[in-house]
Design a protein around this motif. Structure first.
Motif, PDB file in Angstrom:
ATOM      1  N   ALA A 370     -29.632   1.037 -54.901  1.00  0.00           N
ATOM      2  CA  ALA A 370     -29.798   2.457 -55.218  1.00  0.00           C
ATOM      3  C   ALA A 370     -30.699   2.639 -56.433  1.00  0.00           C
ATOM      4  CB  ALA A 370     -28.433   3.096 -55.471  1.00  0.00           C
ATOM      5  N   SER A 371     -30.596   1.735 -57.402  1.00  0.00           N
ATOM      6  CA  SER A 371     -31.445   1.797 -58.603  1.00  0.00           C
ATOM      7  C   SER A 371     -32.904   1.579 -58.241  1.00  0.00           C
ATOM      8  CB  SER A 371     -30.992   0.748 -59.629  1.00  0.00           C
ATOM      9  OG  SER A 371     -29.672   1.001 -60.050  1.00  0.00           O
ATOM     10  N   ILE A 372     -33.145   0.641 -57.334  1.00  0.00           N
ATOM     11  CA  ILE A 372     -34.514   0.393 -56.866  1.00  0.00           C
ATOM     12  C   ILE A 372     -35.056   1.649 -56.187  1.00  0.00           C
ATOM     13  CG2 ILE A 372     -35.925  -0.898 -55.211  1.00  0.00           C
ATOM     14  CD1 ILE A 372     -34.136  -3.302 -55.683  1.00  0.00           C
ATOM     15  N   SER A 373     -34.242   2.245 -55.328  1.00  0.00           N
ATOM     16  CA  SER A 373     -34.648   3.454 -54.607  1.00  0.00           C
ATOM     17  C   SER A 373     -35.046   4.559 -55.577  1.00  0.00           C
ATOM     18  CB  SER A 373     -33.499   3.925 -53.719  1.00  0.00           C
ATOM     19  OG  SER A 373     -33.768   5.196 -53.187  1.00  0.00           O
ATOM     20  N   THR A 374     -34.233   4.761 -56.603  1.00  0.00           N
ATOM     21  CA  THR A 374     -34.505   5.823 -57.573  1.00  0.00           C
ATOM     22  C   THR A 374     -35.788   5.542 -58.342  1.00  0.00           C
ATOM     23  OG1 THR A 374     -32.117   6.086 -57.816  1.00  0.00           O
ATOM     24  CG2 THR A 374     -33.493   7.178 -59.435  1.00  0.00           C
ATOM     25  N   THR A 375     -35.983   4.279 -58.720  1.00  0.00           N
ATOM     26  CA  THR A 375     -37.182   3.901 -59.467  1.00  0.00           C
ATOM     27  C   THR A 375     -38.448   4.136 -58.643  1.00  0.00           C
ATOM     28  OG1 THR A 375     -35.879   2.185 -60.576  1.00  0.00           O
ATOM     29  CG2 THR A 375     -38.262   2.029 -60.782  1.00  0.00           C
ATOM     30  N   LEU A 376     -38.335   3.987 -57.337  1.00  0.00           N
ATOM     31  CA  LEU A 376     -39.498   4.157 -56.464  1.00  0.00           C
ATOM     32  C   LEU A 376     -40.029   5.588 -56.441  1.00  0.00           C
ATOM     33  CD1 LEU A 376     -38.489   1.844 -53.488  1.00  0.00           C
ATOM     34  CD2 LEU A 376     -40.484   1.567 -54.962  1.00  0.00           C
ATOM     35  N   PHE A 377     -39.210   6.546 -56.868  1.00  0.00           N
ATOM     36  CA  PHE A 377     -39.707   7.920 -56.937  1.00  0.00           C
ATOM     37  C   PHE A 377     -40.849   8.039 -57.947  1.00  0.00           C
ATOM     38  CE2 PHE A 377     -35.784   9.142 -54.750  1.00  0.00           C
ATOM     39  CZ  PHE A 377     -36.240  10.160 -53.934  1.00  0.00           C
ATOM     40  N   LEU A 378     -40.832   7.209 -58.986  1.00  0.00           N
ATOM     41  CA  LEU A 378     -41.954   7.196 -59.940  1.00  0.00           C
ATOM     42  C   LEU A 378     -43.246   6.826 -59.222  1.00  0.00           C
ATOM     43  CD1 LEU A 378     -40.417   5.365 -63.052  1.00  0.00           C
ATOM     44  CD2 LEU A 378     -40.848   7.810 -62.794  1.00  0.00           C
ATOM     45  N   PHE A 379     -43.146   5.869 -58.309  1.00  0.00           N
ATOM     46  CA  PHE A 379     -44.288   5.436 -57.511  1.00  0.00           C
ATOM     47  C   PHE A 379     -44.798   6.582 -56.650  1.00  0.00           C
ATOM     48  CE2 PHE A 379     -45.567   3.536 -53.337  1.00  0.00           C
ATOM     49  CZ  PHE A 379     -46.755   2.951 -53.746  1.00  0.00           C
ATOM     50  N   MET A 380     -43.875   7.331 -56.027  1.00  0.00           N
ATOM     51  CA  MET A 380     -44.263   8.441 -55.165  1.00  0.00           C
ATOM     52  C   MET A 380     -44.947   9.545 -55.964  1.00  0.00           C
ATOM     53  SD  MET A 380     -43.428   7.330 -52.237  1.00  0.00           S
ATOM     54  CE  MET A 380     -44.048   8.801 -51.462  1.00  0.00           C
ATOM     55  N   TRP A 381     -44.420   9.871 -57.124  1.00  0.00           N
ATOM     56  CA  TRP A 381     -45.037  10.901 -57.971  1.00  0.00           C
ATOM     57  C   TRP A 381     -46.437  10.480 -58.408  1.00  0.00           C
ATOM     58  CZ3 TRP A 381     -40.587  12.690 -61.783  1.00  0.00           C
ATOM     59  CH2 TRP A 381     -39.615  13.366 -61.042  1.00  0.00           C
ATOM     60  N   THR A 382     -46.579   9.201 -58.715  1.00  0.00           N
ATOM     61  CA  THR A 382     -47.891   8.690 -59.125  1.00  0.00           C
ATOM     62  C   THR A 382     -48.911   8.849 -57.994  1.00  0.00           C
ATOM     63  OG1 THR A 382     -46.859   7.076 -60.622  1.00  0.00           O
ATOM     64  CG2 THR A 382     -49.140   6.654 -59.969  1.00  0.00           C
ATOM     65  N   LEU A 383     -48.493   8.541 -56.774  1.00  0.00           N
ATOM     66  CA  LEU A 383     -49.396   8.660 -55.624  1.00  0.00           C
ATOM     67  C   LEU A 383     -49.807  10.107 -55.381  1.00  0.00           C
ATOM     68  CD1 LEU A 383     -47.925   6.164 -52.978  1.00  0.00           C
ATOM     69  CD2 LEU A 383     -49.787   5.800 -54.609  1.00  0.00           C
ATOM     70  N   ILE A 384     -48.891  11.036 -55.591  1.00  0.00           N
ATOM     71  CA  ILE A 384     -49.222  12.462 -55.419  1.00  0.00           C
ATOM     72  C   ILE A 384     -50.331  12.864 -56.387  1.00  0.00           C
ATOM     73  CG2 ILE A 384     -48.354  14.820 -55.800  1.00  0.00           C
ATOM     74  CD1 ILE A 384     -45.631  13.826 -54.732  1.00  0.00           C
ATOM     75  N   ALA A 438     -34.318  -3.256 -61.591  1.00  0.00           N
ATOM     76  CA  ALA A 438     -34.656  -2.292 -60.537  1.00  0.00           C
ATOM     77  C   ALA A 438     -36.167  -2.098 -60.436  1.00  0.00           C
ATOM     78  CB  ALA A 438     -33.973  -0.955 -60.810  1.00  0.00           C
ATOM     79  N   LEU A 439     -36.842  -2.084 -61.593  1.00  0.00           N
ATOM     80  CA  LEU A 439     -38.300  -1.925 -61.610  1.00  0.00           C
ATOM     81  C   LEU A 439     -38.975  -3.113 -60.932  1.00  0.00           C
ATOM     82  CD1 LEU A 439     -40.700  -0.204 -62.581  1.00  0.00           C
ATOM     83  CD2 LEU A 439     -40.643  -1.489 -64.732  1.00  0.00           C
ATOM     84  N   VAL A 440     -38.492  -4.307 -61.228  1.00  0.00           N
ATOM     85  CA  VAL A 440     -39.035  -5.518 -60.596  1.00  0.00           C
ATOM     86  C   VAL A 440     -38.768  -5.481 -59.091  1.00  0.00           C
ATOM     87  CG1 VAL A 440     -38.842  -8.030 -60.450  1.00  0.00           C
ATOM     88  CG2 VAL A 440     -38.831  -6.919 -62.691  1.00  0.00           C
ATOM     89  N   GLY A 441     -37.558  -5.064 -58.713  1.00  0.00           N
ATOM     90  CA  GLY A 441     -37.223  -4.951 -57.296  1.00  0.00           C
ATOM     91  C   GLY A 441     -38.125  -3.961 -56.580  1.00  0.00           C
ATOM     92  N   SER A 442     -38.475  -2.881 -57.255  1.00  0.00           N
ATOM     93  CA  SER A 442     -39.374  -1.869 -56.681  1.00  0.00           C
ATOM     94  C   SER A 442     -40.759  -2.455 -56.423  1.00  0.00           C
ATOM     95  CB  SER A 442     -39.494  -0.664 -57.631  1.00  0.00           C
ATOM     96  OG  SER A 442     -38.251  -0.064 -57.840  1.00  0.00           O
ATOM     97  N   LEU A 443     -41.244  -3.230 -57.381  1.00  0.00           N
ATOM     98  CA  LEU A 443     -42.555  -3.870 -57.226  1.00  0.00           C
ATOM     99  C   LEU A 443     -42.553  -4.866 -56.061  1.00  0.00           C
ATOM    100  CD1 LEU A 443     -43.442  -4.479 -61.001  1.00  0.00           C
ATOM    101  CD2 LEU A 443     -44.380  -2.731 -59.477  1.00  0.00           C
ATOM    102  N   VAL A 444     -41.431  -5.562 -55.881  1.00  0.00           N
ATOM    103  CA  VAL A 444     -41.301  -6.506 -54.759  1.00  0.00           C
ATOM    104  C   VAL A 444     -41.350  -5.741 -53.438  1.00  0.00           C
ATOM    105  CG1 VAL A 444     -39.742  -8.110 -53.593  1.00  0.00           C
ATOM    106  CG2 VAL A 444     -40.029  -8.237 -56.082  1.00  0.00           C
ATOM    107  N   TRP A 445     -40.625  -4.608 -53.371  1.00  0.00           N
ATOM    108  CA  TRP A 445     -40.605  -3.784 -52.159  1.00  0.00           C
ATOM    109  C   TRP A 445     -42.002  -3.275 -51.810  1.00  0.00           C
ATOM    110  CZ3 TRP A 445     -37.861  -2.027 -48.066  1.00  0.00           C
ATOM    111  CH2 TRP A 445     -38.284  -0.845 -47.468  1.00  0.00           C
ATOM    112  N   ILE A 446     -42.697  -2.727 -52.797  1.00  0.00           N
ATOM    113  CA  ILE A 446     -44.040  -2.187 -52.574  1.00  0.00           C
ATOM    114  C   ILE A 446     -44.997  -3.291 -52.126  1.00  0.00           C
ATOM    115  CG2 ILE A 446     -46.043  -1.141 -53.736  1.00  0.00           C
ATOM    116  CD1 ILE A 446     -43.971   0.299 -55.568  1.00  0.00           C
TER     117      ILE A 446
END
Length: 465
Positions: A370-384, A438-446
């Motif tokens: 869930a922490s990874i999921s939440t952190t990924l919203f930063l990625f989505m905002w950046t892309l917008i 969570a941030l590292v996990g987000s980078l792995v997912w992306i």
């Protein structure tokens, strides 16, 4: 393309435009006012004190610019089903692929978390009923609402969001009245001086900086209005109104509610693990305060799950409606009512299965995901923001700036300011072990999604040869 052309479009790939202005307004608000405000705000106040209000004000301004950038993209192509399509158009299909499945995953995890929480909240009144069973019943009701038609979802979400707003308005009005009469509570008197008499920056600048993690995460979902673009009546007028109003209303509700709470109860006396809403009502002698707030958070959790199912269904449809695969082609079709029923069904089955599995999986594992999921919203905002910058540069190069339906204020400085802010929040995540992981996990997912897309494109190219 005129609005009438859009409304009368009989293309099988176009969803029905059944969402009205009030639906879109409340959907966007309801997506960001969640259980975190009613239950988790005590921890935020404990970390930074009254300066949490400043953190919300700054983040709210950033959200306003993010929403304006989103509006620029949505109104650049009125035929788009979601904001993922302009991201793919201006940042490349690979980035669009990553963004789409990332956003889908974020809301799937969100739905699992909220439906599980809803089951726990029901246990407050019915302790003998298993939380997972209650969660599945709620999920079944949400599913039925989502497959009737988009107007049914919009109407349900309108009333869900209204309950949360009424609760917030109630705490603000109560706070104002108690301050005016200088009401005596067990921990002092209600007064505006409570905001600064024990230090505005509760734990110094470090605590203030760390608070942005919780503040930003509490506002994730504000971009969900971008998922309503393909189903909104008169999008040229409705979407700009929703975008302009939502960020300021969020600032009003969050800052207003927290300021009222800290005026009534000195911030240093608020218990981090308890709901400050419950504490305020208890301190003024309202019996059954815990039950009232439990009803509100149950509504908030159900509302958030409802929004999650709506979003996952639309996102999956958006990602598969051009697919040629046998299974994915079915996911990318619409029902007779012009809603992505197959995509909704698939998403809800995953959430239901995960809800049952969540009972068996150690709590720490799900919290991490869930922490990874939440952190990924930063990625989505950046892309917008990046997609908006690319689009505007293209428009400026062609000399078509006057044709823009919705402009970004203070462009391009505002766009770069948001990117700097998001980078700052990412840096803040490095200073806590849980958020760092969570941030590292987000980078792995992306990275994994990019790899899957690149390899898939290579295989497709070889088959064509």
């Amino acid at each position: 393309m005129s609005d009438s052309d859009i409304s009368n479009n009989n293309n099988s790939k176009k969803m029905a435009r059944g969402l009205k202005n009030r639906h879109v307004q409340l959907i966007a608000l309801g997506g960001t006012i969640g259980t975190g405000l009613f239950l988790g705000s005590g921890e935020s106040i404990g970390l930074t004190g009254p300066s949490i209000l400043l953190a919300y004000a700054i983040t709210g301004i950033m959200c306003f610019f993010i929403m304006r950038a989103l509006g620029t993209l949505l109104l650049s192509d009125l035929s788009a089903n979601s904001f993922i399509e302009p991201i793919a158009k201006y940042l490349g299909t690979t980035t669009g692929f990553v963004a789409g499945w990332t956003y889908w995953m974020c809301w799937i995890i969100g739905a699992i978390a909220e439906v599980t929480a809803a089951g726990i909240y029901v246990n407050y009144w019915f302790p003998g009923v298993p939380a997972w069973f209650t969660g599945l019943v709620i999920l079944a009701i949400i599913y039925m609402l989502n497959i009737i038609n988009v107007a049914a979802y919009g109407e349900t979400e309108f009333w869900f969001a209204l309950i949360k707003i009424i609760a917030i308005c109630a705490i603000i009005i109560v706070g104002i009245v108690l301050v005016i009469i200088n009401y005596k509570t067990p921990v002092g008197h209600a007064s505006v001086s409570n905001l600064y008499s024990h230090g505005f920056f509760g734990n110094g600048w470090q605590g203030f900086a760390l608070s942005f993690q919780m503040v930003v995460f509490s506002l994730t979902g504000v971009e969900m209005v971008g998922m309503t673009a393909g189903e909104t009546k008169d999008p040229v007028h409705v979407i700009p109104k929703a975008i302009d109003a939502v960020p300021f209303r969020i600032i009003l509700f969050y800052i207003g509610a927290l300021a009222a709470i800290m005026c009534v109860i000195p911030w240093h006396t608020i218990t981090p693990d308890a709901s400050p809403f419950v504490e305020v009502f208890k301190n003024i002698g309202v019996t059954g305060a815990a039950g009232i707030i439990n009803f509100v958070v149950l509504t908030a959790a159900t509302s958030a799950c409802n929004s999650s199912i709506y979003t996952t269904g639309r996102m999956m449809f958006s990602m598969t409606n051009e697919s040629n695969g046998k299974f994915t082609k079915k996911l990318g079709t619409l029902s007779k009512r012009k809603i992505p029923q197959n995509a909704i069904t698939f998403s809800i089955l995953i959430v239901a299965a995960a809800t049952l599995l969540n009972v068996l999986v150690p709590k720490g594992v799900f919290v991490f995901i869930a922490s990874i999921s939440t952190t990924l919203f930063l990625f989505m905002w950046t892309l917008i923001i990046l997609a908006q910058l690319k689009y505007r540069k293209q428009v400026d190069k062609q000399g078509n700036e006057d044709k823009l339906l919705f402009k970004m204020p203070l462009y391009p400085y505002s766009s770069y300011m948001v990117l700097v802010f998001l980078a700052f929040v990412a840096i803040v995540l490095l200073f806590r072990t849980s958020s760092l992981i969570a941030l590292v996990g987000s980078l792995v997912w992306i990275s994994a999604l990019y790899l899957v897309k690149v390899r898939g494109d290579k295989r497709a190219a070889k088959l064509e040869k």
